[in-house]
Design an enzyme around this catalytic site. Sequence first.
Site, PDB file in Angstrom:
ATOM      1  N   PHE A 117     -34.522 -12.474 -12.508  1.00  0.00           N
ATOM      2  CA  PHE A 117     -33.792 -13.115 -11.398  1.00  0.00           C
ATOM      3  C   PHE A 117     -32.357 -12.602 -11.279  1.00  0.00           C
ATOM      4  CE2 PHE A 117     -36.419 -17.357 -11.349  1.00  0.00           C
ATOM      5  CZ  PHE A 117     -37.499 -16.668 -10.830  1.00  0.00           C
ATOM      6  N   ASN A 174     -40.181 -20.756  -6.650  1.00  0.00           N
ATOM      7  CA  ASN A 174     -40.723 -19.775  -7.594  1.00  0.00           C
ATOM      8  C   ASN A 174     -40.730 -20.381  -8.997  1.00  0.00           C
ATOM      9  OD1 ASN A 174     -41.445 -17.604  -9.159  1.00  0.00           O
ATOM     10  ND2 ASN A 174     -39.977 -16.187  -8.253  1.00  0.00           N
ATOM     11  N   SER A 177     -42.410 -16.638 -12.267  1.00  0.00           N
ATOM     12  CA  SER A 177     -41.946 -15.369 -12.813  1.00  0.00           C
ATOM     13  C   SER A 177     -42.107 -15.396 -14.330  1.00  0.00           C
ATOM     14  CB  SER A 177     -40.478 -15.130 -12.460  1.00  0.00           C
ATOM     15  OG  SER A 177     -39.969 -14.040 -13.211  1.00  0.00           O
TER      16      SER A 177
END
Length: 339
Positions: A117, A174, A177
Amino acid sequence: MYALIRKALFSLDAEQAHDLTIKTLKTLGRSPFNPLLKTLFACPTGSPKTIMGLHFKNPIGLAAGADKNGEAIEGFAAMGFGFIEVGTVTPLAQEGNPKPRQFRLPEAEGIINRNGFNNYGIDYLIENVKHANYDGILGINIGKNTFTSVENGKADYLICLNKAYHYADYITINISSPNSPGLRQLQYGEALEDLLQGVKARQKDLAEQYQKYVPIAVKIAPDLTEGEVVQIADTLQRHKMDAVIATNTTISRDTVSGLQNAEQQGGLSGKPLQQKSTEIIARLHQELKGQIPIIGSGGIDSVANAQEKIKAGAELLQLYSGLIYHGPHLIKQLVQQIK
């Protein structure tokens, strides 16, 4: 033509090539060259679809991860995408994991990343969105800062939701990840219940404040057991989520074992993810029974496998790795043929 461009880009480190591409698309997208860019790509409008109450000019979208900070929206739009998803973005800027953190697997048309990120923060992204000359559907993909504990992660999502709501056509949560420690824990059990309850409550408040309803999607991992898919589908339905994106990158190396860079830690995307993501879409579709739309992502690199995802139950599609390996002509093919 793209074969020559790809050869030049592939002579660079993967992240350097990505950064150069973003800078180029940013420059061309925001300049008098934009009409020329559209002419060069010459992408047709495609078949419109209405999903989540939003009107998409075609079902082919850019996946999150390509334009993390919303810097090249006009450039990507010129390629003919029906929608663009920017991010993942976090409340505060963060550098992400140490470099190198992106690795190509050319023989398999795959990419491994452990970016973590890396982004300039939600405020920077929103400024770019505000100044973008783009009239298509825009999604903003949000996550939590690495230094924020999983237990306190909900607060980060709510901060981003507050700031993105007025400027997004839809927002993606999200939680899948593999490159942010502990993030995938938010996909399960009480953690997912608590997060979605908080997100939906805030969505209701913001809808009243801005007098508009902005749909919220959840992006899930491909590395899920049968039971986990069933549980996630049930939770999404109970909380009346607006869409689910299937899938993020995989930590599995079954399809690339023995290849150079296959041992690198991170999420694997591209062709090696193709079958796994389609299987998750099909299983989700069985559980959701059309109650929640599925946005298919993972290894789309041809009309044939795009149609496989549609057949499995996806209503919209997203790609990124396929664009790297096949170029903008792939977008044109998909837009022309995917209904």
